[in-house]
Design an enzyme around this catalytic site. Structure first.
Site, mmCIF file in Angstrom:
data_model
loop_
_atom_site.group_PDB
_atom_site.id
_atom_site.type_symbol
_atom_site.label_atom_id
_atom_site.label_comp_id
_atom_site.label_asym_id
_atom_site.label_seq_id
_atom_site.Cartn_x
_atom_site.Cartn_y
_atom_site.Cartn_z
ATOM 1 N N GLU A 251 7.393 -0.145 16.000
ATOM 2 C CA GLU A 251 8.238 0.829 14.933
ATOM 3 C C GLU A 251 8.584 2.495 15.393
ATOM 4 O OE1 GLU A 251 7.085 0.036 11.374
ATOM 5 O OE2 GLU A 251 8.067 -2.127 11.446
ATOM 6 N N ASN B 203 1.320 -1.047 0.410
ATOM 7 C CA ASN B 203 -0.056 0.063 0.395
ATOM 8 C C ASN B 203 0.741 1.120 0.107
ATOM 9 O OD1 ASN B 203 0.848 -0.419 2.385
ATOM 10 N ND2 ASN B 203 -0.883 0.952 3.379
ATOM 11 N N GLU C 139 3.275 -5.335 12.385
ATOM 12 C CA GLU C 139 2.670 -4.296 12.135
ATOM 13 C C GLU C 139 1.122 -4.598 11.403
ATOM 14 O OE1 GLU C 139 2.750 -1.525 14.240
ATOM 15 O OE2 GLU C 139 4.671 -1.725 14.537
ATOM 16 N N CYS D 92 -3.131 1.344 6.233
ATOM 17 C CA CYS D 92 -3.727 0.947 7.447
ATOM 18 C C CYS D 92 -4.403 1.933 8.554
ATOM 19 C CB CYS D 92 -3.085 -0.009 7.955
ATOM 20 S SG CYS D 92 -0.983 0.849 8.388
#
Ligand code: NDP
Length: 480
Positions: free
Chosen positions: A461, A150, A248, A282
């Protein structure tokens, strides 16, 4: 027709098995290139290269490591137009978005972690009159970085930059759906003077190369961004090897819109949060909860804006909405729209595939879609759809809003739109998500912890969190 190659030991090389897979352009629905269908043999070459490179890379003075990362950032900036075009072709995203967000952010990732590695400090714990402890944070060795389609270069570099900054050698796999900018990064690294073997980029499918990278005993940590199902498969695959793992994963992000919000700016930002990158981020909001007293007004304004957002060829400079990334993904979203209808949902606008003319006749375009009248436990309110399909629900009070927002297996990000400071703090504390934005969306500071709760991931992260993930922690205790 362009044929891509793996990047191993500082040079481009074809897959050992000589097998390739097609690379499609989503805006045209046509094959426009071939990418290596790599497997374990390519990985072995990459592992050998990384093993050879590791001692010198981990011992390199921090300033020199940082210097190379800054040069990579510069190389990305110098190739902005070329990379943005590649991203728009590969992914179907509007070229203006690739130019203003994706590629600049990829450069920022390298710049940020170049500085982070020279600023990264560890702790010391003094024991009264007896000893001192200090913490060493050392490179792990060879690490694997796997990223989705994405935000291709943006997320690929978000992993690679801290991994390299911490002194590791990297085996990285971009999504097979969007490999082009990762391919171009190899040359940029060469020109920046990154020693050969420090970064190795392997193309191919999750099945043939992704899972092989995860399973390899010499790959000591995996940083993965992608779907929750894939994350679960990787977690169980690497569990017996006790690898460090950062996941993630997916999201089903709520936006809570209160009557006391700044109406116009909320409308604009919620609209952007819903449909940016065709809803394929996301962090996009996909469940809008709107306070009853402002529901009709907000809905009407949102529908008007969505109707005006027309999918266009992503290569046009004025395109605001491009193509869905693949035919499979388009069909998945269309299926979810059908499901929503069957569950009693009302389509307020959109819901249909769009056929463009000219070079995009066979492209994968979908109207921005808004749906209401679905129960919170309807599949479309519970499962990640990852497209321009958003649901709206009214709420009566704060308690109900919070219950609805938290009623999800996911916990990535939430947005709250209110001018009531007490309410904002209360929601920030009570929402079960790793990220809460109040009166904004996707406002990013790369120092902050990034990641999700529940089925949205494991670990964080960004900033020091990433530097800690990519290093092994050792306590040293000295008695005096
Ligand atoms: P996938 O999980 O399908 O794939 C992600 C990456 O993993 C791809 O490179 C893929 O390769 C690879 N892969 C697939 N199977 C395996 C396996 N068994 N072992 C190792 N690697 C594997 O996700 P998508 O690419 O479809 O991306 C969309 C998803 O990513 C959404 O769920 C979205 O929410 C999530 N995402 C999460 C973000 C976050 O920060 N939390 C940010 C961005 C996206 P291949 O392409 O061959 O399948």
């Amino acid at each position: 027709m362009e044929t891509l190659a793996n990047f191993i030991n500082g040079k481009y090389c074809p897959p050992v098995n000589q097998r390739y897979i097609d690379n499609m352009e989503p805006a045209t629905g046509l094959v426009y290139g071939q990418i290596p269908n790599s497997d374990a043999d390519d990985l072995e070459l990459a592992i050998t290269a990384a093993e050879m490179a590791l001692p010198a890379w981990r011992e390199l003075a921090l300033e020199q490591r940082a210097d190379i990362l800054v040069k990579i950032a510069q190389g990305i900036e110098d190739n902005l137009d070329k990379l943005a075009l590649a991203e728009a072709i590969d992914n179907g995203k509007p070229i203006s978005l690739a130019k203003s967000i994706d590629i600049p952010r990829a450069a920022s990732n390298f710049k940020f972690f170049a500085h982070a590695c020279s600023q990264f400090a560890s702790e010391a714990h003094a024991m009264t009159n007896s000893a001192i402890n200090y913490t060493l944070r050392q490179p792990i060795g060879i690490v694997g970085c796997i990223s989705p389609w994405n935000l291709p270069l943006y997320l690929f570099t978000w992993k690679i930059a801290p991994a390299l900054a911490a002194g590791n050698c990297v085996i990285a796999k971009p999504s097979e759906v969007t490999p082009k900018t990762a391919y171009l990064l190899g040359e940029i690294c060469q020109q920046a003077g990154l020693p050969k073997g420090v970064l190795n980029i392997l193309h191919g499918t999750g099945k043939n190369i992704g899972s092989v990278i995860c399973a390899h005993p010499k790959v000591k940590a995996i940083s993965f961004t992608g779907g929750t199902k894939t994350g679960a498969a990787i977690a169980s695959q690497v569990a017996s090897q006790f690898k460090k793992l950062s996941l993630e994963l997916g999201g089903k992000n709520p936006a809570l819109i209160f009557a006391d919000c700044d109406f116009d700016s909320t409308l604009n930002e919620v609209f952007r949060a819903s449909f940016a990158n065709q809803g394929q981020i996301c962090l996009c909001s996909s469940r809008l909860y709107i306070e009853h007293s402002v529901y009709d007004k907000f809905k009407a304004a949102l529908v008007e804006k969505a109707k005006a957002l027309i999918p266009q060829d992503p290569l046009l400079e004025n395109s605001k909405m491009g193509a869905i990334v693949s035919l499979d993904h388009l069909n998945k979203i269309k299926h979810s729209i059908e499901q929503a209808k069957q569950a009693g949902g009302t389509i307020l606008c959109g819901g249909e595939q769009v056929q463009l003319t000219g070079r995009c006749t066979q492209g994968y375009f979908l109207q921005p879609t808004l749906i209401e009248n679905l129960a919170n436990d309807a599949l479309c309110n519970q499962e990640e759809i990852f497209g321009p399909m958003i649901t709206l629900q009214p709420f009566d009070n704060d308690k109900q809003a919070l219950t609805l927002a938290n009623d999800s297996q996911y916990g990535l990000a939430a947005t709250v739109w209110t001018n009531n400071l007490t309410r904002a703090h209360h929601f920030a504390e009570q929402l079960h998500t790793g990220i809460v934005w109040i009166n904004c969306w996707l406002l990013r500071d790369l120092r902050t912890p990034f990641g999700g709760m529940k089925h949205s991931g494991l670990g964080r992260e960004g900033g020091n969190e990433a530097m800690r993930f990519f290093t092994e922690t050792k306590n040293v205790c000295i008695k005096y």
